[in-house]
Design a protein around this motif. Structure first.
Motif, PDB file in Angstrom:
ATOM      1  N   ASP A   1       0.847  -1.189   0.000  1.00 19.16           N
ATOM      2  CA  ASP A   1       0.000   0.000   0.000  1.00 19.16           C
ATOM      3  C   ASP A   1       0.882   1.240   0.000  1.00 19.16           C
ATOM      4  N   ASP A   2       0.329   2.326  -0.508  1.00 11.01           N
ATOM      5  CA  ASP A   2       0.962   3.639  -0.430  1.00 11.01           C
ATOM      6  C   ASP A   2       0.247   4.442   0.639  1.00 11.01           C
ATOM      7  N   VAL A   3       1.022   5.055   1.526  1.00 12.93           N
ATOM      8  CA  VAL A   3       0.449   5.837   2.618  1.00 12.93           C
ATOM      9  C   VAL A   3       1.066   7.232   2.623  1.00 12.93           C
ATOM     10  N   GLY A   4       0.268   8.229   3.015  1.00  8.84           N
ATOM     11  CA  GLY A   4       0.716   9.612   3.041  1.00  8.84           C
ATOM     12  C   GLY A   4       0.523  10.244   4.400  1.00  8.84           C
ATOM     13  N   LYS A   5       0.739  11.525   4.479  1.00  3.72           N
ATOM     14  CA  LYS A   5       0.692  12.279   5.740  1.00  3.72           C
ATOM     15  C   LYS A   5      -0.620  11.999   6.479  1.00  3.72           C
ATOM     16  N   GLY A   6      -0.474  11.597   7.741  1.00  2.48           N
ATOM     17  CA  GLY A   6      -1.641  11.334   8.573  1.00  2.48           C
ATOM     18  C   GLY A   6      -2.119   9.910   8.547  1.00  2.48           C
ATOM     19  N   ASP A   7      -1.606   9.076   7.633  1.00  2.00           N
ATOM     20  CA  ASP A   7      -2.011   7.675   7.562  1.00  2.00           C
ATOM     21  C   ASP A   7      -1.228   6.832   8.568  1.00  2.00           C
ATOM     22  N   VAL A   8      -1.767   5.652   8.864  1.00  2.00           N
ATOM     23  CA  VAL A   8      -1.215   4.785   9.906  1.00  2.00           C
ATOM     24  C   VAL A   8      -0.956   3.404   9.334  1.00  2.00           C
ATOM     25  N   TRP A   9       0.108   2.751   9.794  1.00  2.00           N
ATOM     26  CA  TRP A   9       0.289   1.325   9.496  1.00  2.00           C
ATOM     27  C   TRP A   9       0.652   0.579  10.765  1.00  2.00           C
ATOM     28  N   PHE A  10       0.517  -0.744  10.690  1.00  2.00           N
ATOM     29  CA  PHE A  10       0.831  -1.608  11.825  1.00  2.00           C
ATOM     30  C   PHE A  10       1.368  -2.928  11.306  1.00  2.00           C
ATOM     31  N   PHE A  11       2.510  -3.354  11.848  1.00  2.00           N
ATOM     32  CA  PHE A  11       3.068  -4.664  11.523  1.00  2.00           C
ATOM     33  C   PHE A  11       3.238  -5.452  12.817  1.00  2.00           C
ATOM     34  N   PRO A  12       2.539  -6.594  12.941  1.00  2.00           N
ATOM     35  CA  PRO A  12       2.687  -7.408  14.149  1.00  2.00           C
ATOM     36  C   PRO A  12       4.115  -7.911  14.313  1.00  2.00           C
ATOM     37  N   ALA A  13       4.451  -8.298  15.523  1.00  2.00           N
ATOM     38  CA  ALA A  13       5.782  -8.836  15.805  1.00  2.00           C
ATOM     39  C   ALA A  13       6.096  -9.994  14.866  1.00  2.00           C
ATOM     40  N   GLY A  14       7.299  -9.984  14.321  1.00  2.00           N
ATOM     41  CA  GLY A  14       7.774 -11.084  13.487  1.00  2.00           C
ATOM     42  C   GLY A  14       7.400 -11.007  12.029  1.00  2.00           C
ATOM     43  N   ILE A  15       6.534 -10.071  11.637  1.00  2.00           N
ATOM     44  CA  ILE A  15       6.119  -9.961  10.240  1.00  2.00           C
ATOM     45  C   ILE A  15       7.179  -9.169   9.456  1.00  2.00           C
ATOM     46  N   PRO A  16       7.818  -9.783   8.435  1.00  4.43           N
ATOM     47  CA  PRO A  16       8.846  -9.062   7.677  1.00  4.43           C
ATOM     48  C   PRO A  16       8.219  -8.023   6.758  1.00  4.43           C
ATOM     49  N   HIS A  17       8.859  -6.845   6.701  1.00 10.90           N
ATOM     50  CA  HIS A  17       8.293  -5.761   5.906  1.00 10.90           C
ATOM     51  C   HIS A  17       9.396  -4.814   5.446  1.00 10.90           C
ATOM     52  N   SER A  18       9.035  -3.940   4.518  1.00 11.80           N
ATOM     53  CA  SER A  18       9.959  -2.914   4.055  1.00 11.80           C
ATOM     54  C   SER A  18       9.195  -1.618   3.854  1.00 11.80           C
ATOM     55  N   ILE A  19       9.946  -0.519   3.826  1.00 11.01           N
ATOM     56  CA  ILE A  19       9.382   0.818   3.646  1.00 11.01           C
ATOM     57  C   ILE A  19      10.268   1.552   2.642  1.00 11.01           C
ATOM     58  N   GLN A  20       9.654   2.129   1.615  1.00 11.83           N
ATOM     59  CA  GLN A  20      10.425   2.936   0.661  1.00 11.83           C
ATOM     60  C   GLN A  20       9.715   4.269   0.447  1.00 11.83           C
ATOM     61  N   ALA A  21      10.498   5.360   0.553  1.00  9.60           N
ATOM     62  CA  ALA A  21       9.944   6.686   0.315  1.00  9.60           C
ATOM     63  C   ALA A  21       9.586   6.850  -1.154  1.00  9.60           C
ATOM     64  N   LEU A  22       8.474   7.525  -1.401  1.00 10.19           N
ATOM     65  CA  LEU A  22       8.095   7.861  -2.768  1.00 10.19           C
ATOM     66  C   LEU A  22       8.774   9.173  -3.174  1.00 10.19           C
ATOM     67  N   ASP A  23       8.334   9.779  -4.256  1.00 11.04           N
ATOM     68  CA  ASP A  23       9.088  10.882  -4.871  1.00 11.04           C
ATOM     69  C   ASP A  23       9.262  12.095  -3.968  1.00 11.04           C
ATOM     70  N   ASP A  24       8.350  12.299  -3.014  1.00 12.77           N
ATOM     71  CA  ASP A  24       8.458  13.478  -2.164  1.00 12.77           C
ATOM     72  C   ASP A  24       9.120  13.188  -0.825  1.00 12.77           C
ATOM     73  N   GLY A  25       9.713  11.991  -0.657  1.00 10.44           N
ATOM     74  CA  GLY A  25      10.343  11.644   0.612  1.00 10.44           C
ATOM     75  C   GLY A  25       9.290  11.406   1.684  1.00 10.44           C
ATOM     76  N   VAL A  26       9.742  11.026   2.882  1.00 15.18           N
ATOM     77  CA  VAL A  26       8.793  10.717   3.944  1.00 15.18           C
ATOM     78  C   VAL A  26       9.469  10.843   5.302  1.00 15.18           C
ATOM     79  N   GLU A  27       8.688  11.204   6.307  1.00 11.03           N
ATOM     80  CA  GLU A  27       9.087  11.106   7.709  1.00 11.03           C
ATOM     81  C   GLU A  27       7.930  10.492   8.466  1.00 11.03           C
ATOM     82  N   PHE A  28       8.235   9.558   9.372  1.00  6.99           N
ATOM     83  CA  PHE A  28       7.178   8.890  10.128  1.00  6.99           C
ATOM     84  C   PHE A  28       7.648   8.615  11.547  1.00  6.99           C
ATOM     85  N   MET A  29       6.675   8.492  12.428  1.00  2.95           N
ATOM     86  CA  MET A  29       6.939   8.153  13.823  1.00  2.95           C
ATOM     87  C   MET A  29       6.489   6.724  14.067  1.00  2.95           C
ATOM     88  N   LEU A  30       7.421   5.898  14.518  1.00  7.07           N
ATOM     89  CA  LEU A  30       7.148   4.505  14.838  1.00  7.07           C
ATOM     90  C   LEU A  30       6.972   4.361  16.345  1.00  7.07           C
TER      91      LEU A  30
END
Length: 455
Positions: free
Chosen positions: A196-225
Motif C-alpha cells: 500500500d501507499d500511505v501519506g501524511k496522517g495515515d497509519v500502518w501496523f506490523f505485528p511482531a515477526g512480520i517481515p516488511h519494508s518501507i520505501q519513500a516515494l518521490d516526495d520523501g517521507v518522515e514517520f513516527m514509529l
C-alpha cells in the motif's frame, strides 16, 4: 595473652615507623597547607551576587498557586521566581534551556515532590545516519526515559527513493506518517502479501515477526514509529542483509534453490537506511501475490487515518483510531488531538494504560499528578515525547500562538479516558461541596458532559 600483646606492639611500631603522610609538593599546580581552614591571612572574593540584572515575565509576581504560564522567550535573564517563592540565580546556567522550560525553572506552586521524568526531546537523541544521504533515524526508549516501560518511539526520515531495509522485529510496530509518502510491503506467516501507499496522517501496523519494508516515494517521507516495548531499540532488528551475511552460502543455495555463485555480490551487512531505485508509479507493478493470495482487507496493515474527519470541539478537535476501526493493530489505540491557542486538553487519566505522547506541532505544557501528593509540570515542543503512567492525571495546555497538535498512544483494546470535569459534574453536588468546599455558584456551572478539549 603474651602473643596477642606482642603482635599488637609490633603493629603499633610498624605504624609509627611508617612513612609520613604525603605532603603536596610546592609547584604552580597545587597550593599548600596554609590554605586549609581558618587563617588570618586568608581572603575571600567580594563579588556581590545580589546585583545581577534581570526582569520578570508577565504573571511571574502572581501567587505561585495560580501557576500561569510564564513566557521566558523574550526575557534576557529569566529567574526561578514565582510570587513570593524562589530567588535569583547568578549562574552558571544554560539560558536556552531555561527559556524553553519555564515550568522547570519557575514551577507552579502546585508542583510537589518528584514524579517520573515525563519528557524527552528527540532533539537530544543520538541520530543514526543512513547511507549515501538516504535518511536518518533517532529513538526514544528506556535508556533515555526509564519510566516509559510500555512503549518506545523511533522518528525516521527517508529521502526520495530511500529504503528502510527489509526487516522484522520482536516488538509490534505502529506508525503514523508525519509528512511525505511511502510504499509499505509485507508478507505474513501464511504467505499472504500486502502492499500500500500511505501519506501524511495515515497509519500502518506490523505485528511482531512480520517481515516488511518501507520505501519513500518521490516526495520523501518522515514517520513516527511506536513499539509495544519500552526497551525496544532500532539497532536490534532482524535485517535481510544480516541474515544473508550470517548463513553459509551453501545453505542459502539449498534454501533458495539457486547456485552458490548467486551470492558473490552480497552487500556489506546492516544496510538499515540506504538509497534505491525509485518505486514505480503503478503500485501493481510491485504487487507480488502467490498461491496464498493477499492479506484480507479486514486484516490490512494500513489505515488511511488522514481521510477520517476529526470531531470539532470547543477548543480544537480530536479523532481516534483503535482496534474497533483498525482490527489488526491489537492493543494499539490512539487519539490525534489539536488544541487551539489558549485551549486545553482537559484534565484526565487513562484507567487501563500508560499514555505515550508525541508532540507534532506547537508548544504546550502538562502537569502529571502521582499519588499521594507528587506533581511536576513539564513544557513540551514539537518533536518531544511525553509519558504519563496509567491513572496518573494530566492535562495538556497550548501555551503558544499556533495550533498544538499531538498524538496520544495507549496499549489498550479501545481508546478511553476519565474526565475530571465530567466526574465532578456527574457526582452529587452535596458530596462535591462537602469534599471540596465549592460554592453553590460554582457547582451550578459544572457539566456532566466530557468536553475533551476546552477553550
Amino acid at each position: 595473652m603474651f602473643k596477642e600483646t606482642f603482635y599488637l606492639s609490633a603493629i603499633l611500631a610498624a605504624i609509627a615507623n611508617a612513612a609520613p603522610a604525603a605532603v603536596a609538593p610546592s609547584n604552580p599546580l597545587r597550593g599548600g597547607e596554609g590554605l586549609i581552614g581558618y587563617s588570618p591571612s586568608n581572603t575571600i572574593s567580594n563579588e556581590n551576587t545580589e546585583s545581577i540584572s534581570y526582569q520578570l515575565a508577565p504573571s511571574q509576581t502572581q501567587d505561585a498557586d495560580i501557576g500561569a504560564y510564564l513566557d521566558f522567550s523574550t526575557i534576557d535573564n529569566p529567574q526561578p521566581i514565582r510570587g513570593s517563592l524562589g530567588g535569583t540565580d547568578p549562574g552558571p546556567r544554560n539560558l536556552n534551556y531555561d527559556r524553553i522550560n519555564p515550568d522547570k525553572l519557575a514551577p507552579p506552586g502546585t508542583d510537589s515532590g518528584a514524579t517520573i521524568n515525563a519528557q524527552w526531546p528527540l532533539g537530544l537523541s543520538h541520530t543514526k545516519l543512513g547511507k549515501s544521504g538516504a535518511g536518518w533515524s533517532r529513538q526514544e526508549n528506556i535508556d533515555v526515559m526509564p519510566a516509559a516501560t510500555l512503549m518506545a518511539g523511533v522518528d525516521m526520515r527517508l529521502e526520495a527513493g530511500g529504503y528502510r531495509e527489509l526487516h522484522w522485529h520482536v516488538a509490534s510496530e505502529w506508525s503514523i506518517v508525519l509528512n511525505g509518502s511511502c510504499r509499505i510491503q509485507a508478507v505474513n506467516e501464511d504467505g499472504q502479501t500486502f502492499i500500500d501507499d500511505v501519506g501524511k496522517g495515515d497509519v500502518w501496523f506490523f505485528p511482531a515477526g512480520i517481515p516488511h519494508s518501507i520505501q519513500a516515494l518521490d516526495d520523501g517521507v518522515e514517520f513516527m514509529l511506536v513499539f509495544d516495548d519500552g526497551d525496544f531499540s532500532e539497532d536490534n532488528t532482524f535485517l535481510a542483509s544480516e541474515i544473508f551475511a550470517h548463513n553459509p552460502k551453501e545453505v542459502l543455495s539449498k534454501d533458495l534453490g539457486v547456485p552458490v555463485s548467486a551470492f558473490q555480490d552480497l552487500p556489506e551487512p546492516n544496510l538499515f537506511i540506504f538509497p534505491g531505485t525509485p518505486a514505480p508509479k503503478d503500485i501493481e507493478e510491485q504487487n507480488v501475490t502467490g498461491s496464498a493470495g493477499s492479506v484480507p482487507k479486514a486484516e490490512s496493515y494500513s489505515y488511511h487515518f488522514s481521510e477520517q474527519p476529526a470531531e470539532e470541539l470547543e477548543g480544537g478537535s480530536v479523532k481516534i483510531i483503535d482496534p474497533l476501526s483498525f482490527p489488526i493493530a491489537k492493543d494499539f489505540s490512539a487519539a490525534l488531538v489539536t488544541v487551539k491557542p489558549g485551549g486545553l486538553r482537559e484534565i484526565h487519566w487513562h484507567p487501563t494504560s500508560d499514555e505515550w505522547t508525541f508532540f507534532i506541532q506547537g508548544q504546550g505544557r502538562a502537569t502529571v499528578f502521582t499519588p499521594p501528593s507528587d506533581a511536576t509540570t513539564f513544557d513540551f515542543m514539537g518533536g518531544d515525547v511525553g509519558y504519563f503512567p496509567q491513572s496518573n492525571s494530566h492535562y495538556i495546555e497550548n501555551t503558544g500562538s499556533e495550533d498544538l497538535i499531538f498524538l496520544e498512544v495507549l496499549q489498550a483494546d479501545h481508546f478511553s479516558d476519565v474526565s475530571l470535569a465530567q466526574w465532578v459534574g456527574s457526582t452529587s453536588k452535596q458530596i462535591i461541596q462537602d469534599t471540596l468546599n465549592l460554592s453553590n455558584e460554582t457547582l451550578s456551572k459544572l457539566s456532566t458532559e466530557k468536553k475533551t478539549v476546552v477553550l
